[in-house]
Design a protein around this motif. Structure first.
Motif, PDB file in Angstrom:
ATOM      1  N   LEU A 157      39.033  52.591  41.319  1.00  0.00           N
ATOM      2  CA  LEU A 157      38.158  51.586  41.844  1.00  0.00           C
ATOM      3  C   LEU A 157      37.657  52.078  43.212  1.00  0.00           C
ATOM      4  O   LEU A 157      36.566  51.856  43.829  1.00  0.00           O
ATOM      5  N   ALA A 158      38.481  52.489  43.946  1.00  0.00           N
ATOM      6  CA  ALA A 158      38.134  53.083  45.331  1.00  0.00           C
ATOM      7  C   ALA A 158      37.347  54.219  45.109  1.00  0.00           C
ATOM      8  O   ALA A 158      36.391  54.553  45.841  1.00  0.00           O
ATOM      9  N   ASN A 159      37.538  55.035  44.358  1.00  0.00           N
ATOM     10  CA  ASN A 159      36.501  56.427  43.995  1.00  0.00           C
ATOM     11  C   ASN A 159      35.253  55.594  43.715  1.00  0.00           C
ATOM     12  O   ASN A 159      34.147  56.282  43.985  1.00  0.00           O
ATOM     13  N   LEU A 176      41.936  44.255  46.167  1.00  0.00           N
ATOM     14  CA  LEU A 176      42.927  44.209  45.452  1.00  0.00           C
ATOM     15  C   LEU A 176      44.222  43.830  45.743  1.00  0.00           C
ATOM     16  O   LEU A 176      44.564  44.152  47.036  1.00  0.00           O
ATOM     17  N   PRO A 177      45.021  43.141  45.082  1.00  0.00           N
ATOM     18  CA  PRO A 177      46.531  42.882  45.591  1.00  0.00           C
ATOM     19  C   PRO A 177      47.340  43.701  45.639  1.00  0.00           C
ATOM     20  O   PRO A 177      47.241  45.010  45.075  1.00  0.00           O
ATOM     21  N   MET A 204      36.771  55.435  53.584  1.00  0.00           N
ATOM     22  CA  MET A 204      35.856  56.094  52.666  1.00  0.00           C
ATOM     23  C   MET A 204      35.211  57.244  53.318  1.00  0.00           C
ATOM     24  O   MET A 204      35.178  58.247  52.749  1.00  0.00           O
ATOM     25  N   GLU A 260      28.772  53.702  47.725  1.00  0.00           N
ATOM     26  CA  GLU A 260      28.622  53.592  49.169  1.00  0.00           C
ATOM     27  C   GLU A 260      28.056  54.875  49.731  1.00  0.00           C
ATOM     28  O   GLU A 260      27.258  54.594  50.694  1.00  0.00           O
ATOM     29  N   LEU A 269      33.849  52.945  44.417  1.00  0.00           N
ATOM     30  CA  LEU A 269      33.016  52.360  45.815  1.00  0.00           C
ATOM     31  C   LEU A 269      32.709  53.528  46.605  1.00  0.00           C
ATOM     32  O   LEU A 269      31.721  53.432  46.979  1.00  0.00           O
ATOM     33  N   ILE A 270      33.300  54.641  46.917  1.00  0.00           N
ATOM     34  CA  ILE A 270      32.973  55.685  47.656  1.00  0.00           C
ATOM     35  C   ILE A 270      31.794  56.247  47.059  1.00  0.00           C
ATOM     36  O   ILE A 270      30.726  56.475  47.864  1.00  0.00           O
ATOM     37  N   LEU A 312      30.848  47.265  39.474  1.00  0.00           N
ATOM     38  CA  LEU A 312      32.439  47.300  40.326  1.00  0.00           C
ATOM     39  C   LEU A 312      32.572  45.931  40.598  1.00  0.00           C
ATOM     40  O   LEU A 312      33.734  45.517  40.476  1.00  0.00           O
ATOM     41  N   GLN A 333      48.376  51.448  41.485  1.00  0.00           N
ATOM     42  CA  GLN A 333      47.710  52.736  42.272  1.00  0.00           C
ATOM     43  C   GLN A 333      46.822  53.302  41.501  1.00  0.00           C
ATOM     44  O   GLN A 333      45.599  53.572  41.961  1.00  0.00           O
ATOM     45  N   LYS A 349      43.636  51.084  41.366  1.00  0.00           N
ATOM     46  CA  LYS A 349      43.179  50.976  42.638  1.00  0.00           C
ATOM     47  C   LYS A 349      42.313  52.346  43.077  1.00  0.00           C
ATOM     48  O   LYS A 349      41.290  52.331  43.549  1.00  0.00           O
ATOM     49  N   HIS A 350      43.121  53.569  42.713  1.00  0.00           N
ATOM     50  CA  HIS A 350      42.114  54.777  43.256  1.00  0.00           C
ATOM     51  C   HIS A 350      41.033  54.812  42.535  1.00  0.00           C
ATOM     52  O   HIS A 350      39.924  55.174  42.822  1.00  0.00           O
ATOM     53  N   LEU A 389      37.947  46.193  48.963  1.00  0.00           N
ATOM     54  CA  LEU A 389      37.781  45.714  47.532  1.00  0.00           C
ATOM     55  C   LEU A 389      38.805  44.314  47.310  1.00  0.00           C
ATOM     56  O   LEU A 389      38.374  43.557  46.406  1.00  0.00           O
ATOM     57  N   ILE A 441      41.312  51.336  50.901  1.00  0.00           N
ATOM     58  CA  ILE A 441      40.090  51.092  50.480  1.00  0.00           C
ATOM     59  C   ILE A 441      40.292  50.036  49.513  1.00  0.00           C
ATOM     60  O   ILE A 441      39.328  49.102  49.386  1.00  0.00           O
ATOM     61  N   ALA A 442      41.191  50.334  48.328  1.00  0.00           N
ATOM     62  CA  ALA A 442      41.272  49.311  47.391  1.00  0.00           C
ATOM     63  C   ALA A 442      41.683  47.879  47.931  1.00  0.00           C
ATOM     64  O   ALA A 442      41.234  46.878  47.420  1.00  0.00           O
ATOM     65  N   GLY A 484      45.413  45.297  39.079  1.00  0.00           N
ATOM     66  CA  GLY A 484      44.706  45.703  40.022  1.00  0.00           C
ATOM     67  C   GLY A 484      45.813  46.035  41.252  1.00  0.00           C
ATOM     68  O   GLY A 484      45.580  46.737  42.220  1.00  0.00           O
ATOM     69  N   THR A 485      47.324  45.797  41.156  1.00  0.00           N
ATOM     70  CA  THR A 485      48.455  46.103  41.965  1.00  0.00           C
ATOM     71  C   THR A 485      48.706  47.686  41.596  1.00  0.00           C
ATOM     72  O   THR A 485      49.216  48.033  42.325  1.00  0.00           O
ATOM     73  N   ALA A 505      40.402  43.275  37.429  1.00  0.00           N
ATOM     74  CA  ALA A 505      41.730  43.985  37.833  1.00  0.00           C
ATOM     75  C   ALA A 505      42.509  42.938  38.822  1.00  0.00           C
ATOM     76  O   ALA A 505      43.839  43.183  38.739  1.00  0.00           O
ATOM     77  N   LYS A 506      41.710  41.768  39.367  1.00  0.00           N
ATOM     78  CA  LYS A 506      42.614  40.765  40.163  1.00  0.00           C
ATOM     79  C   LYS A 506      43.182  39.652  39.173  1.00  0.00           C
ATOM     80  O   LYS A 506      44.024  39.142  39.419  1.00  0.00           O
ATOM     81  N   VAL A 514      36.470  44.882  39.562  1.00  0.00           N
ATOM     82  CA  VAL A 514      37.461  44.416  40.696  1.00  0.00           C
ATOM     83  C   VAL A 514      37.942  43.072  40.286  1.00  0.00           C
ATOM     84  O   VAL A 514      39.162  42.837  40.188  1.00  0.00           O
TER      85      VAL A 514
END
Lengths: 386, 337
Positions: free
Chosen positions: B243-245, A383-384, A313, B251, B247-248, B216, B237, B240-241, A381, A376-377, B234-235, B223-224, B220
């Protein structure tokens, strides 16, 4: 929680500031990613080492001050605020050294660390290969067992400053029967030995900051293996996590950039307008956000918590912040933004365009931001993968 | 420099978290949406039993003399649960303001009841006369022309408004600006009110962080669970990206909120700037996470029957409450430029 600095932390800051004020070169050095600039920078690095500032967090026996992580961050803030030169020893001190502290033998630490920090022996990373970038485990270079050591063969690329450095480190396949990240070993190897050819590659900004390294049966002794044979992946991952996490780009650097941006805005605000003013404020705020995030991370590290994939991150944040900050600066400069270094009419000697080009590398090196976001994901998080 | 909470602070957070988990599930928020506030009010009573309502009152007033730093984690939890209640108004701002600026008579009448959790306080700063939960509260503390007033809700006219977040039970308040409800005049009301505004902004930022975290979590989990093309979305990309954004954003806002809480708790000179930073980043993060969570959910997220919308709408409301991004950015701009 106590977000004040302690008396001794404040005293440490003052000591840094006083020394830097007295010693930082008045005239900026040539870029450390050019041959001419590299040697100028090494002179500066020697001064830093001799005064004990080259690697403040290291044990004193290797030339450090045993500074805490917080003190290290303070040093970095003062260093970049003072406008001190970028560190050409970076990839040794902040990438290889942490690995040596964790996996190196006593003999290796004794032999390597002081000359590294003093800039007497300079180090380049040799991670990527032509067909192994984000997918580092696809690397093909090999190390073949011989009497008393190994013979390295293959090709490494995007090796920062390798055209000027003495040594490099990277992963080589020691067990071809094993696939991907198994069967790799972590080696240090000379760049001026028989069988090594180094070819500089000009980067986007025109500096010869990159190099390709060709290896043909280059001899390396057992003393230059870090960690166990075939366990190199784990050893290397420890390094990349410190690279992303903290030591590669501390907040001080971006706080200094934000301060320079505010100064630029002050000089040219008449042409900037309210939208750019907001962007300047944002740049300052982002640097603050990164600073407090880092102090929180450092507290966790000092409490022996693992920060693991959180470092991804960190890397995404600072690299994208750095690009935005430079874009804002170029927008303020406006029509003259294309003026390069040493152009007679360039504002701030074209350093914003230069810095912009350097910033553009941030989302690519040390693991692209696409890979970081996958990490990160998946690891934060949950994710699979598939 | 040590950026971490104490075990006591974390324990208090856990207590509040458990109460809210048990007593404030999404059905309680949904009931408030439909005008039934009993569930949300019952949570107030349970939390009062833990001492939460008296946290910020002095020990003489029967409180625990705790600070914004002790309060920030519990407030984050109230955001996570989307608990519809004037907790920031009452505990983070109202009680300390009443204690500092109330007349003896006002304090005698309201303070013990507030500390015990029997009454709820709402705030109306200058220019902010649209107030959440006004109709269901007991006391209004208001700023008009730089002066502070303490008005029983029985003497306040509340004209219903309609928030996109129905559970906020929004109303426009007005009252007679008379000497009877005036708070103490022998003190620097300006300084106290400006501190109160910062406390309100920080409390709101803390709730926003909690809202982000919940949205979030929902996204998440979705997505699972949700499968398309024979595998969890959630597999992918692209998911994923996104949700990663999210989280960033979240946080990097969080430490700013905690740091602002510390600044308020220690009366640090940089507190106003720290609060503005916290409010901007927490608001931006919550709105950003809301957008990502909606997109990840797809059509189901775009309905009233699914819970996500209640968190999203709260985020939209709170991101602009107690100073929107433009307001706080201006405050910082004046400091640094």
């Amino acid at each position: 929680m106590d977000l004040d600095f302690t008396e001794s932390e404040n005293a440490f800051r003052q000591e840094c500031r006083d020394w830097l004020e007295a010693h930082v070169p008045r005239e900026p050095l040539a870029s450390g990613d050019t041959r001419e600039g590299f040697s100028q920078h090494l002179e500066w690095e020697r001064k830093l080492f001799d005064a004990g500032w080259a690697a403040v967090s290291w044990p004193t026996q290797y030339g450090g001050r045993e500074a805490s992580l917080v003190e290290w961050l303070i040093f970095e803030e003062e260093y970049y605020l003072a406008g001190a030169p970028n560190r050409v020893t970076q990839n040794g001190i902040f990438l290889l050294a942490p690995t040596l502290f964790e996996f190196g033998t006593e003999e290796q630490k004794e032999r390597i660390l002081r000359p590294m920090a003093r800039g007497d022996v300079t180090w380049a990373q040799a991670w990527s290969e032509p067909n192994a970038g984000s997918d580092l485990a696809a690397l093909k270079s090999t190390a073949r067992r011989v009497d008393g050591g190994w013979r390295l063969s293959g090709q490494k690329t995007w090796s920062t400053r390798a055209a000027f450095c003495d040594m490099a480190y990277g992963l080589f396949r020691t067990d071809p029967a094993q696939a991907r990240h198994r069967g790799l070993t972590y080696f240090m190897f000379p760049l001026h030995a028989e069988g090594v050819t180094v070819r500089g590659v000009d980067r986007l900004d025109g500096d010869e900051g990159f190099a390709e390294i060709f290896l043909e049966d280059v001899f390396v002794s057992d003393a230059d293996v870090i960690g166990e044979t075939n366990e190199g992946w784990g050893v290397a991952m420890a390094t990349t996590s410190s690279e992303r996490g903290l030591s590669l780009r501390s907040p001080g650097r971006f706080m200094a950039t934000a301060a320079r941006l505010i100064d630029l805005h002050r000089r040219y605000q008449d042409r900037a307008g309210p939208a750019l003013r907001d962007e300047v404020i944002r740049a300052w705020m982002d640097a603050q956000a990164y600073r407090w995030f880092t102090f929180q991370t450092v507290t966790r590290m000092m409490q022996e918590e693992s920060i693991g994939a959180d470092s991804s991150m960190n890397k995404v944040f600072w690299s994208e912040m750095d690009v935005r900050t430079h874009e804002t600066a170029l927008s303020i400069i406006g029509a003259l933004q294309e003026l390069d270094e040493r152009a007679p009419s360039a504002i701030d000697d074209g350093q914003w365009m230069k810095g912009f080009q350097f910033a553009l590398a941030g989302p690519i090196y040390a693991g692209t931001n696409e890979i970081q976001r996958n990490i990160i994901a998946e690891r934060v998080l949950g994710l699979p993968r598939k | 420099m040590r950026f971490a909470f104490t075990d006591d602070q974390k324990m208090l957070r856990d207590t509040v978290r458990e109460v809210l988990q048990r007593e404030c599930p999404p059905e309680v928020v949904r009931a408030a949406w439909e005008g039934r506030h009993e569930g949300a009010k019952a949570v107030w009573s349970t939390l009062a039993e833990t001492g939460l309502m008296g946290m910020t009152a002095s020990e003489e007033a029967g409180g625990m003399a705790m600070t914004a730093l002790d309060l920030v984690l519990p407030l984050e939890e109230t955001g996570y649960a989307a608990w519809p209640a004037p907790i920031v108004d009452t505990v983070a701002v109202g009680i300390p303001l009443l204690e500092a600026a109330g007349t003896e008579e006002q304090k005698e009448r309201w303070l013990p009841a507030a500390v015990a959790g029997r009454i709820r306080i709402v705030l109306s700063f200058e220019g902010q006369d649209v107030v959440a939960h006004a109709a269901s509260s007991d006391l209004l503390i208001a700023e008009r022309d730089g002066a502070a007033f303490c008005v029983p809700m029985a003497e306040v006219t509340v004209v219903p408004e309609q928030s996109v977040d129905r559970s906020r039970d929004l109303g426009r308040v007005s009252f007679d600006v008379g000497p009877r409800s005036r708070m103490r005049q022998d003190i620097d009301a300006g300084a106290l009110l400006s501190l109160a505004r910062d406390r309100a902004a920080l409390g709101t930022a803390a709730r926003l962080i909690g809202l982000s975290r919940r949205m979030l979590d929902m996204a998440v989990q979705y997505a699972k669970d949700r499968e398309q093309f024979g595998k969890p979305i959630g597999t992918q990309q692209a998911v994923k990206h996104r949700l990663a954004n999210a989280l960033i954003e979240q946080e990097f806002a969080r430490p700013l909120v905690y740091r602002a809480a510390w600044c308020l708790a220690t009366s640090a000179p940089e507190a106003p700037t720290a609060v503005s930073l916290a409010k901007i980043y927490a608001g931006q993060a919550a709105q950003f996470v809301a957008k990502q969570a909606l997109q990840v959910h797809g059509a189901i997220g775009y309905t009233i029957e699914y819970d996500l919308h209640m968190w999203m709408k709260r985020a939209w409301a709170l991101a602009a409450a107690h100073g929107d991004a433009a307001h706080h950015r201006e405050r910082i701009g004046r400091q640094i430029l």
